[in-house]
Design a protein around this motif. Structure first.
Motif, PDB file in Angstrom:
ATOM      1  N   MET A   1     -50.612  -4.380 -26.982  1.00  0.00           N
ATOM      2  CA  MET A   1     -49.893  -3.381 -27.773  1.00  0.00           C
ATOM      3  C   MET A   1     -48.443  -3.828 -27.934  1.00  0.00           C
ATOM      4  N   TYR A   2     -47.914  -3.674 -29.147  1.00  0.00           N
ATOM      5  CA  TYR A   2     -46.535  -4.083 -29.396  1.00  0.00           C
ATOM      6  C   TYR A   2     -45.601  -2.890 -29.264  1.00  0.00           C
ATOM      7  N   ALA A   3     -44.339  -3.164 -28.964  1.00  0.00           N
ATOM      8  CA  ALA A   3     -43.345  -2.106 -28.801  1.00  0.00           C
ATOM      9  C   ALA A   3     -42.629  -1.877 -30.128  1.00  0.00           C
ATOM     10  N   TRP A   4     -41.312  -1.877 -30.133  1.00  0.00           N
ATOM     11  CA  TRP A   4     -40.530  -1.646 -31.341  1.00  0.00           C
ATOM     12  C   TRP A   4     -39.367  -2.635 -31.337  1.00  0.00           C
ATOM     13  N   PRO A   5     -38.732  -2.856 -32.477  1.00  0.00           N
ATOM     14  CA  PRO A   5     -37.659  -3.854 -32.534  1.00  0.00           C
ATOM     15  C   PRO A   5     -36.435  -3.435 -31.741  1.00  0.00           C
ATOM     16  N   ALA A   6     -35.773  -4.406 -31.158  1.00  0.00           N
ATOM     17  CA  ALA A   6     -34.577  -4.137 -30.357  1.00  0.00           C
ATOM     18  C   ALA A   6     -33.343  -4.180 -31.240  1.00  0.00           C
ATOM     19  N   SER A   7     -32.464  -3.209 -31.045  1.00  0.00           N
ATOM     20  CA  SER A   7     -31.154  -3.284 -31.684  1.00  0.00           C
ATOM     21  C   SER A   7     -30.269  -4.218 -30.865  1.00  0.00           C
ATOM     22  N   ARG A 119     -32.353   3.979 -31.370  1.00  0.00           N
ATOM     23  CA  ARG A 119     -31.795   2.749 -30.824  1.00  0.00           C
ATOM     24  C   ARG A 119     -32.048   2.632 -29.322  1.00  0.00           C
ATOM     25  N   MET A 120     -33.235   3.057 -28.907  1.00  0.00           N
ATOM     26  CA  MET A 120     -33.673   2.854 -27.525  1.00  0.00           C
ATOM     27  C   MET A 120     -34.124   1.399 -27.380  1.00  0.00           C
ATOM     28  N   LEU A 121     -33.669   0.731 -26.345  1.00  0.00           N
ATOM     29  CA  LEU A 121     -34.075  -0.646 -26.123  1.00  0.00           C
ATOM     30  C   LEU A 121     -35.552  -0.678 -25.746  1.00  0.00           C
ATOM     31  N   PRO A 122     -36.326  -1.564 -26.351  1.00  0.00           N
ATOM     32  CA  PRO A 122     -37.774  -1.560 -26.117  1.00  0.00           C
ATOM     33  C   PRO A 122     -38.150  -2.239 -24.809  1.00  0.00           C
ATOM     34  N   PRO A 123     -39.331  -1.906 -24.269  1.00  0.00           N
ATOM     35  CA  PRO A 123     -39.830  -2.629 -23.103  1.00  0.00           C
ATOM     36  C   PRO A 123     -40.279  -4.036 -23.497  1.00  0.00           C
ATOM     37  N   GLN A 124     -40.198  -4.942 -22.539  1.00  0.00           N
ATOM     38  CA  GLN A 124     -40.749  -6.275 -22.775  1.00  0.00           C
ATOM     39  C   GLN A 124     -42.274  -6.236 -22.767  1.00  0.00           C
ATOM     40  N   HIS A 125     -42.823  -5.293 -22.003  1.00  0.00           N
ATOM     41  CA  HIS A 125     -44.272  -5.131 -21.930  1.00  0.00           C
ATOM     42  C   HIS A 125     -44.601  -3.675 -22.209  1.00  0.00           C
ATOM     43  N   TYR A 126     -45.348  -3.453 -23.278  1.00  0.00           N
ATOM     44  CA  TYR A 126     -45.722  -2.109 -23.718  1.00  0.00           C
ATOM     45  C   TYR A 126     -47.243  -2.082 -23.717  1.00  0.00           C
ATOM     46  N   ILE A 127     -47.837  -1.433 -22.728  1.00  0.00           N
ATOM     47  CA  ILE A 127     -49.249  -1.617 -22.439  1.00  0.00           C
ATOM     48  C   ILE A 127     -49.992  -0.291 -22.538  1.00  0.00           C
ATOM     49  N   GLY A 128     -51.081  -0.286 -23.288  1.00  0.00           N
ATOM     50  CA  GLY A 128     -51.921   0.890 -23.380  1.00  0.00           C
ATOM     51  C   GLY A 128     -52.928   0.942 -22.242  1.00  0.00           C
ATOM     52  N   VAL A 130     -56.032   1.694 -22.405  1.00  0.00           N
ATOM     53  CA  VAL A 130     -57.304   1.083 -22.794  1.00  0.00           C
ATOM     54  C   VAL A 130     -57.262  -0.421 -22.590  1.00  0.00           C
ATOM     55  N   GLU A 131     -56.181  -1.069 -23.012  1.00  0.00           N
ATOM     56  CA  GLU A 131     -56.114  -2.516 -22.837  1.00  0.00           C
ATOM     57  C   GLU A 131     -55.938  -2.914 -21.381  1.00  0.00           C
ATOM     58  N   ALA A 132     -55.531  -1.965 -20.526  1.00  0.00           N
ATOM     59  CA  ALA A 132     -55.356  -2.258 -19.099  1.00  0.00           C
ATOM     60  C   ALA A 132     -56.645  -2.101 -18.298  1.00  0.00           C
ATOM     61  N   ILE A 133     -57.703  -1.570 -18.895  1.00  0.00           N
ATOM     62  CA  ILE A 133     -58.922  -1.279 -18.150  1.00  0.00           C
ATOM     63  C   ILE A 133     -59.486  -2.500 -17.427  1.00  0.00           C
ATOM     64  N   PRO A 134     -59.514  -3.701 -18.043  1.00  0.00           N
ATOM     65  CA  PRO A 134     -60.034  -4.858 -17.293  1.00  0.00           C
ATOM     66  C   PRO A 134     -59.273  -5.136 -16.003  1.00  0.00           C
ATOM     67  N   GLY A 135     -58.005  -4.755 -15.927  1.00  0.00           N
ATOM     68  CA  GLY A 135     -57.238  -4.920 -14.701  1.00  0.00           C
ATOM     69  C   GLY A 135     -57.346  -3.734 -13.760  1.00  0.00           C
ATOM     70  N   ILE A 136     -57.738  -2.578 -14.280  1.00  0.00           N
ATOM     71  CA  ILE A 136     -57.858  -1.373 -13.469  1.00  0.00           C
ATOM     72  C   ILE A 136     -59.139  -1.405 -12.632  1.00  0.00           C
ATOM     73  N   VAL A 137     -60.236  -1.819 -13.250  1.00  0.00           N
ATOM     74  CA  VAL A 137     -61.544  -1.786 -12.575  1.00  0.00           C
ATOM     75  C   VAL A 137     -61.525  -2.508 -11.229  1.00  0.00           C
ATOM     76  N   PRO A 138     -61.038  -3.757 -11.152  1.00  0.00           N
ATOM     77  CA  PRO A 138     -61.055  -4.422  -9.837  1.00  0.00           C
ATOM     78  C   PRO A 138     -60.174  -3.744  -8.793  1.00  0.00           C
ATOM     79  N   LEU A 139     -59.115  -3.070  -9.216  1.00  0.00           N
ATOM     80  CA  LEU A 139     -58.279  -2.352  -8.250  1.00  0.00           C
ATOM     81  C   LEU A 139     -59.048  -1.180  -7.647  1.00  0.00           C
ATOM     82  N   VAL A 140     -59.766  -0.444  -8.484  1.00  0.00           N
ATOM     83  CA  VAL A 140     -60.557   0.678  -7.976  1.00  0.00           C
ATOM     84  C   VAL A 140     -61.655   0.160  -7.052  1.00  0.00           C
TER      85      VAL A 140
END
Length: 409
Positions: A1-7, A119-128, A130-140
């Motif tokens: 997932m993409y964030a937004w442009p940085a000012s 003009r909020m500075l965006p995150p370098q990593h903007y993660i949904g 749903v896209e995190a599920i492959p990393g969530i399953v092994p933690l559980v």
């Protein structure tokens, strides 16, 4: 997932101060002393209605944290999630008769537009989520296999008893936790749980609801808290500098997330500092999606309100305070913006020596944005009383206000 442009953040002479900020877990001020790269995780939206002024106030607070760090010549590693699958989103989609994925994408897009406008500075990593599920399953699976989680009718629950530090984030007693759990998405009264406070890690598939392959967990979807843990551990690791969000996230969300991570790693703490922003009210009640008493950034923008005035309205209130949005709040912000822009447009500006340091000191003092605004107000008022001859002052003031407060003059 993409964030937004940085000012662009203008470079300022000298260096800023280390930030002294209120830490929820100690109920006192601490001085943040990150390494060369400051690490921050701020919990994002559940995209079924974005962005109201409560959201904007929260993200404004942590935007200021970033700006203070950048002014100390540090890099910032900022991570934010989007809870793009959760009960409230699914309920709203059913209510409106729309596809939940389309609703999530529409509101996330609107959120990006609002953050860009403010003009909020965006995150370098903007993660949904749903896209995190492959990393969530092994933690559980790891928590379950270690005995820190258990199955109940196909759902997987975390056992709060698995973390000896449980309760150290919010510092609430058991009864307060139970009440807040019921109010904020938990199920303390579900029969069969080992502890009423135990939160769900993996929700088994339900008819008519989305689900994903959970490996040995079976099909289902993740709980709320483990989502942020997986994303934060992946991009920041343990012991990052600040976990941030609204004050309503201290419990259960941040408390549970910390315990998940600490039980997974055997390390403590998950975050070194927990910082929480106050709530914004409308007509005497906290703005909330459930109550529908919302003022949306996008609505104000469509009505022609300058986003810089919206930002000044947020900055006029200390980030930890609870306050009420009114037409008067916005009017005062618009008048302040007009005064400041008039002041930096005149060639006979008064000297700005010391103003930059006043702003820096105010923000370093637990993000005291109202004090910073007052310093700029006093400088602008000097034009009316004494005038000035410092041709460089308007540029100095404009760059300082832009870099540290995020307001373009």
């Amino acid at each position: 997932m993409y964030a937004w442009p940085a000012s662009e953040v203008p470079a300022l002479p000298g260096s800023g101060r280390d930030l002294r900020i209120h830490d929820t877990s100690t109920n006192g001020r601490v001085t943040l002393e990150p390494g060369p790269v400051a690490r921050i995780y701020v919990c994002g939206i559940t995209p079924y209605d974005a962005t109201h002024m409560g959201h904007a106030a929260t993200y404004n607070a942590f935007d200021l944290v970033q700006r203070v760090w950048l002014d100390t010549k540090r890099q910032v590693q900022y991570v934010q999630n989007v809870t793009d699958v959760d009960d409230p989103l699914l309920e709203r989609a059913r209510r409106d008769g729309v596809d939940w994925t389309g609703l999530a994408e529409r509101e996330t897009t609107l959120f990006r537009e609002d953050m860009t406008a403010l003009r909020m500075l965006p995150p370098q990593h903007y993660i949904g989520a749903v896209e995190a599920i492959p990393g969530i399953v092994p933690l559980v699976e790891r928590l379950r296999d270690a005995g820190a989680a258990y199955e109940l009718d196909g759902d997987i629950y975390f056992s709060v008893a698995a973390d000896p530090h449980f309760g150290e984030v919010s510092r609430l007693d058991t009864e307060a936790m139970r009440l807040l759990s019921a109010e904020r998405g938990g199920d303390p009264d579900r029969p069969g749980k080992k502890n009423p406070l135990d939160p769900v890690l993996w929700l088994a598939a339900r008819p008519g609801e989305p689900s994903w392959d959970g490996g040995t967990l079976g099909r289902g979807r993740p709980g709320w808290h483990i989502e942020c843990v997986a994303i934060a551990l992946d991009h920041l690791g343990m012991g990052f500098d600040v976990q941030g969000g609204g004050s309503d996230l201290a419990f259960p969300h941040h408390e549970m997330g910390a315990s998940h991570a600490q039980a997974l790693t055997g390390e403590h703490p998950f975050a070194r500092t927990y910082v929480h922003a106050g709530m914004v009210a409308l007509n005497g009640e906290k703005m909330s999606k459930s109550k529908g008493n919302l003022v949306f950034v996008s609505t104000l923008r469509r009505e022609g309100v300058d986003p810089a005035a919206i930002r000044l309205a947020l900055l006029a209130h200390h980030y930890r305070s609870d306050w009420e949005w009114t037409d008067e709040v916005l009017r005062e912000a618009e008048e302040r913006l007009a005064r400041w822009r008039a002041a930096v447009s005149r060639p006979d500006a008064p000297a700005a020596e010391g103003l930059l340091e006043e702003i820096r000191e105010a923000l370093a003092d637990d993000l005291d944005a109202p004090a910073a605004l007052g310093a700029v107000d006093r400088w602008a008022a000097l034009q009316d009383s004494t005038g000035g001859t410092d041709e460089g002052a308007p540029g100095v003031v404009s760059r300082a206000v832009d870099a540290l407060l995020g307001v373009a003059l």
